[in-house]
Design a protein around this motif. Structure first.
Motif, short mmCIF file in Angstrom:
data_model
loop_
_atom_site.label_atom_id
_atom_site.label_comp_id
_atom_site.label_asym_id
_atom_site.label_seq_id
_atom_site.Cartn_x
_atom_site.Cartn_y
_atom_site.Cartn_z
N ARG A 73 -50.25 86.45 55.93
CA ARG A 73 -49.78 86.02 57.14
C ARG A 73 -50.72 85.33 57.85
NH1 ARG A 73 -46.72 89.88 61.47
NH2 ARG A 73 -45.86 88.37 62.75
N PHE B 48 -46.59 95.38 56.16
CA PHE B 48 -46.39 94.14 56.93
C PHE B 48 -46.89 94.11 58.38
CE2 PHE B 48 -43.31 94.09 53.93
CZ PHE B 48 -43.49 93.07 53.01
N HIS C 49 -45.68 83.08 56.87
CA HIS C 49 -45.48 84.39 56.01
C HIS C 49 -45.42 84.00 54.59
CE1 HIS C 49 -44.59 86.88 59.77
NE2 HIS C 49 -44.09 85.74 60.12
#
Length: 190
Positions: free
Chosen positions: A143, A2, A156
């Motif tokens: 993202r 992430f 997101h």
């Protein structure tokens, strides 16, 4: 995965598509040097200064049809957005149910309401995991950072293509107008 788009291995450049009043930008396995098969278990698309010709949403879809590339794969997704108004007067953090797909074939929005000003564009990335699997669904995480002229927004997006067929192509487009400028690059994670 992430926090960094290259935290799981080295990025191998595959293909760059540059928009010039383009209605779509498509990455098709085996066409024009594109690799989107079992060569890599993870692929990353980067979005660089995507600019629209009309106020629009930037979106994507996949194809599991090797011949017609219909870009209508069933998917389930979730979308969170955070925003901060340029003048500092407001901010938000939302679970955006209106942008989710629930077993739908529509294009998935990676943003919404991008306007046409030169200070209004989108950048970001999307991971696609194991697109050639014929056993499991295909997960993705995206993202994006963009502005609608009023708010700086961070999207997101996560979900999966609900198919055990291999995903052989990914297409990006605006919900209205064209992708006026910007580029999208495809990388494999080795």
């Amino acid at each position: 995965a992430f926090g960094s788009i290259s935290s799981l291995g080295s990025m191998v450049f595959i293909k760059k598509l540059t928009a010039s009043s383009s209605s779509t930008l498509s990455f098709v396995d085996g066409a024009s040097g594109v690799v989107l098969d079992d060569t890599y278990k993870e692929y990353v698309f980067t979005f660089n200064n995507i600019h629209t010709s009309a106020t629009a949403n930037f979106s994507f879809n996949g194809s599991d049809d090797d011949s017609s590339h219909s870009y209508d794969v069933v998917k389930t997704t979730t979308v969170f957005t955070a925003g901060h108004k340029e003048d500092g007067s407001a901010s938000y953090l939302d679970y955006d149910t209106g942008q989710d797909e629930a077993q739908a074939t529509d294009f998935q929005n990676l943003s919404y309401g991008i306007k046409t000003g030169n200070d209004e564009s989108l950048s970001g990335y999307m991971h696609l995991f194991n697109p050639s699997s014929t056993v499991f669904v295909k997960h993705f995480i995206a993202r994006t950072q963009y502005t609608d002229g009023d708010y700086s927004q961070n999207g997101h997006i996560a979900g999966y293509f609900n198919t055990t067929a291999d995903i052989t192509a990914i297409q990006f487009k605006m919900s209205s107008g064209n992708i006026d400028a910007g580029d999208i690059c495809l990388y494999g994670i080795a």
